[in-house]
Design an enzyme around this catalytic site. Structure first.
Site, PDB file in Angstrom:
ATOM      1  N   HIS A  27       0.772  -1.290  -0.158  1.00 29.99           N
ATOM      2  CA  HIS A  27       0.131   0.000   0.000  1.00 29.99           C
ATOM      3  C   HIS A  27       0.906   1.303   0.032  1.00 29.99           C
ATOM      4  CE1 HIS A  27       0.200  -0.208   4.560  1.00 29.99           C
ATOM      5  NE2 HIS A  27       0.243   1.062   4.328  1.00 29.99           N
ATOM      6  N   ASP A  72      -0.240  -7.404   1.416  1.00 32.48           N
ATOM      7  CA  ASP A  72       0.158  -6.325   1.757  1.00 32.48           C
ATOM      8  C   ASP A  72       1.707  -6.315   1.653  1.00 32.48           C
ATOM      9  OD1 ASP A  72       0.551  -3.524   1.794  1.00 32.48           O
ATOM     10  OD2 ASP A  72      -0.676  -3.149   3.635  1.00 32.48           O
ATOM     11  N   SER A 167       4.378   2.348   7.943  1.00 28.87           N
ATOM     12  CA  SER A 167       3.982   1.070   7.082  1.00 28.87           C
ATOM     13  C   SER A 167       5.296   0.637   6.279  1.00 28.87           C
ATOM     14  CB  SER A 167       2.907   1.520   5.976  1.00 28.87           C
ATOM     15  OG  SER A 167       1.893   1.781   6.562  1.00 28.87           O
TER      16      SER A 167
END
Length: 214
Positions: A27, A72, A167
């Site tokens: 992402h 992801d 992230s």
């Protein structure tokens, strides 16, 4: 540790797993030119230890969907090889057969927010989170959590944990890379009622090796 940047602004974390490959979350993908900054402590300064390498090619997992949390994971192919030294090192991939028991303490690190309303950090921060029982995560995150491909953690509200901007950064348990920061509660990353969730690296070992072989 890599700081992934667009136009000199930090966006996500990542880890160097070979001189020419950084592993991160899918992402974190964006159409702009992406640069991996390695060997950094303060990303607002031009430190001598830093290596800035443009990303030549992105390899998001083929099953990842932009509006989802599954698969992801993404490999970034660097334009040039990183120079390995005191500040820049490779982290090894986990062994595929090892299970992580609950309550094991793991390290997380990144330049993300230090709280929901705070800006991203200029300096690299590190803290610990503990492996949580999968059933707890199933109960709270419902269909968003898939125990065969994800790991979730509990954390101390005072010490904090991962947040937006972290992230793709690592979850390191017993000295091994086990997870990549995937998602937290959108409303409050610092709410212990919502375990933090990481993509489980060992589930994707064959895909990682396949991409790097090509």
């Amino acid at each position: 540790m890599a700081s992934l940047q667009f136009q000199d602004k930090h966006s996500c974390g990542g880890v160097l797993i070979r001189e020419d490959f950084v592993l991160t979350a899918a992402h974190c993908e964006d159409e702009q030119t992406m640069t991996a900054v390695l060997g950094a402590h303060n990303i607002k300064k031009k430190e001598k230890s830093q290596q800035r390498i443009e990303v030549a090619k992105r390899h998001p997992h083929p099953k990842f969907k932009k509006d989802g949390h599954q698969y992801d994971i993404m490999l970034l192919e660097l334009k040039n090889n990183a120079t390995l030294n005191t500040y820049v090192k490779i982290i090894g991939l986990p062994k595929s057969d090892e299970d992580l028991p609950a309550r094991v303490k793991c390290e997380v690190a990144g330049w993300g927010r230090t709280g929901q309303t705070k800006p991203i950090s200029n300096v690299l921060k590190e803290t610990t989170e503990s492996i949580q029982f999968s059933r707890e995560c199933d109960h709270i995150w419902k269909e968003y959590f898939v125990s065969s491909r994800m790991i979730c953690t509990t954390f101390d509200k005072k010490k904090g944990g991962v947040c937006q901007g972290d992230s793709g950064g690592p979850l390191i348990c017993k000295g091994e890379l086990q997870g990549l920061t995937a998602f937290t509660s959108l409303c409050n990353c610092n709410d212990p009622k919502y375990p933090h969730v990481f993509t489980q690296v060992k589930s994707f070992l064959s895909w990682i090796k396949e991409v790097m072989k090509k």
